[in-house]
Design a protein around this motif. Structure first.
Motif, mmCIF file in Angstrom:
data_model
loop_
_atom_site.group_PDB
_atom_site.id
_atom_site.type_symbol
_atom_site.label_atom_id
_atom_site.label_comp_id
_atom_site.label_asym_id
_atom_site.label_seq_id
_atom_site.Cartn_x
_atom_site.Cartn_y
_atom_site.Cartn_z
ATOM 1 N N VAL A 1 5.507 -3.473 -4.145
ATOM 2 C CA VAL A 1 6.603 -4.323 -3.680
ATOM 3 C C VAL A 1 6.447 -4.617 -2.188
ATOM 4 O O VAL A 1 6.295 -3.705 -1.379
ATOM 5 N N PHE A 2 6.472 -5.914 -1.848
ATOM 6 C CA PHE A 2 6.440 -6.388 -0.465
ATOM 7 C C PHE A 2 5.145 -6.044 0.272
ATOM 8 O O PHE A 2 5.136 -5.847 1.485
ATOM 9 N N ASP B 1 7.323 0.622 -2.747
ATOM 10 C CA ASP B 1 7.809 -0.278 -1.701
ATOM 11 C C ASP B 1 6.976 -0.033 -0.441
ATOM 12 O O ASP B 1 7.036 1.041 0.154
ATOM 13 N N ARG C 1 8.472 2.568 2.795
ATOM 14 C CA ARG C 1 8.900 1.607 3.813
ATOM 15 C C ARG C 1 8.657 2.175 5.206
ATOM 16 O O ARG C 1 9.146 3.247 5.552
ATOM 17 N N SER D 1 14.457 -3.500 -3.627
ATOM 18 C CA SER D 1 13.551 -2.358 -3.789
ATOM 19 C C SER D 1 14.167 -1.279 -4.675
ATOM 20 O O SER D 1 13.505 -0.742 -5.578
ATOM 21 N N ARG E 1 9.935 7.258 3.289
ATOM 22 C CA ARG E 1 10.351 6.188 4.183
ATOM 23 C C ARG E 1 10.182 6.627 5.641
ATOM 24 O O ARG E 1 10.716 7.654 6.062
ATOM 25 N N TYR F 1 8.940 -12.467 1.942
ATOM 26 C CA TYR F 1 9.615 -11.363 1.255
ATOM 27 C C TYR F 1 10.692 -11.882 0.295
ATOM 28 O O TYR F 1 10.829 -11.388 -0.833
ATOM 29 N N THR G 1 4.586 -0.635 -8.068
ATOM 30 C CA THR G 1 6.034 -0.684 -7.773
ATOM 31 C C THR G 1 6.443 0.192 -6.594
ATOM 32 O O THR G 1 7.629 0.443 -6.383
ATOM 33 N N ILE H 1 6.922 -2.229 2.325
ATOM 34 C CA ILE H 1 7.335 -3.102 3.418
ATOM 35 C C ILE H 1 7.222 -2.356 4.754
ATOM 36 O O ILE H 1 7.713 -1.247 4.919
ATOM 37 N N ASN I 1 9.048 5.238 -2.188
ATOM 38 C CA ASN I 1 9.557 4.514 -1.029
ATOM 39 C C ASN I 1 8.645 4.828 0.152
ATOM 40 O O ASN I 1 8.663 5.927 0.694
ATOM 41 N N ARG J 1 12.493 -0.152 -8.208
ATOM 42 C CA ARG J 1 11.969 1.216 -8.320
ATOM 43 C C ARG J 1 12.779 2.071 -9.294
ATOM 44 O O ARG J 1 12.268 3.041 -9.845
#
Length: 279
Positions: free
Chosen positions: A250-251, A230, A212, A177, A192, A122, A228, A232, A210, A181
């Motif tokens: 991302v991630f 996230d 996550r 992030s 999230r 990461y 783009t 994770i 988002n 973003r």
């Protein structure tokens, strides 16, 4: 493609390979880790016990038939290179069969190193993102500290509580992030930690979203735009990613892709590998 970063021109340490190299590992994921009988595994296996399919040469006897034999979980797992690091660096090539005295500590070290290697993965990605420039200095410092831990001896690693380090790094990854973003115009969706299991999101515009820790198990994200976004910690087991665009997500990790369903039209970051089971 092998994920490896050398960073020699930036003053950063040369990092270990951040992708599994099974030929240089003593099958630690097949021994050290437990698994429970489920859709992912055909049998129960306690930690520290070799899988019944493991051969004397540390190779899997059903490697080409894992999914057919009920061991789908094995095809999803990736240690981020912690297996060969534990085997060849921490324990200097001494395997648990010919050096049984190393076994217990080796099994303790492997999960710790896997966490450290995941954090390196990461951090390395975050340092490639121009939008995250305001936190690059802190990211570099965290990367150096984490890399130093990967070279510690077995006793130190077995006793390491990764929690505080993970928390510190997570703060930096959150900031990364947000910075990335923020470059996406318009209002971004915030899912999230959301329960999106089985959600119908085919063709959805999720740029800069988002996601996550979101539960996306068996969700339909076919043809969705996830650039783009996230991802994770997002659970992508059996998520339909056919035709989805994951470039610049991302991630995103290899295990997440391995757990999902895709096809030749799924677009993925060039640093990751298209899973063999995608059709």
């Amino acid at each position: 493609m092998d994920r490896v970063s050398h960073h020699s021109t930036t003053g950063l340490p040369a990092l270990p390979l951040l992708q599994a190299d099974c030929a240089n590992c003593f099958a630690l994921c097949c021994v050290a880790l437990p698994f429970a009988k489920s859709n992912d595994f055909a049998v129960n296996k306690p930690a520290g016990t070799p899988c019944k399919n493991l051969q004397q040469d540390f190779r899997c006897g059903i490697h080409t038939r894992l999914r057919d034999k009920g061991f789908q979980g094995c095809t999803v797992f990736d240690c981020f290179g912690a297996g060969q690091q534990t085997s060849q660096v921490t324990f200097g090539g001494r395997d648990w069969r010919t050096h049984p005295g190393t076994a217990r500590q080796m099994y303790e070290v492997f999960p710790v190193l896997r966490q450290l290697h995941e954090l390196l993965f990461y951090l390395s990605e975050a340092l490639t993102l121009p939008a995250a420039a305001p936190v690059h200095a802190d990211l570099r410092q965290a990367l150096t500290e984490t890399e130093e831990w990967t070279r510690a001896d077995g006793q130190a690693l077995a006793g390491l509580d990764v929690g505080p380090l993970r928390q510190q790094i997570n703060t930096l990854l959150l900031k990364t992030s947000e910075l990335v973003r923020a470059k996406v115009p318009g209002r971004k969706k915030n899912h999230r930690g959301a329960d999106l299991m089985g959600a119908r999101l085919s063709g959805a515009d999720l740029r800069g979203a988002n996601l996550r820790g979101a539960y996306l198990i068996a969700a339909d994200l076919s043809r969705a735009d996830l650039r783009t976004a996230d991802l994770i910690g997002a659970d992508l087991r059996d998520t339909n990613l056919r035709g989805a665009d994951l470039r610049d997500a991302v991630f995103l990790t290899q295990p997440q892709l391995n757990a999902a369903q895709g096809d030749p039209t799924t677009r993925i970051p060039p640093s990751l590998t298209r899973p063999a089971h995608w059709t």
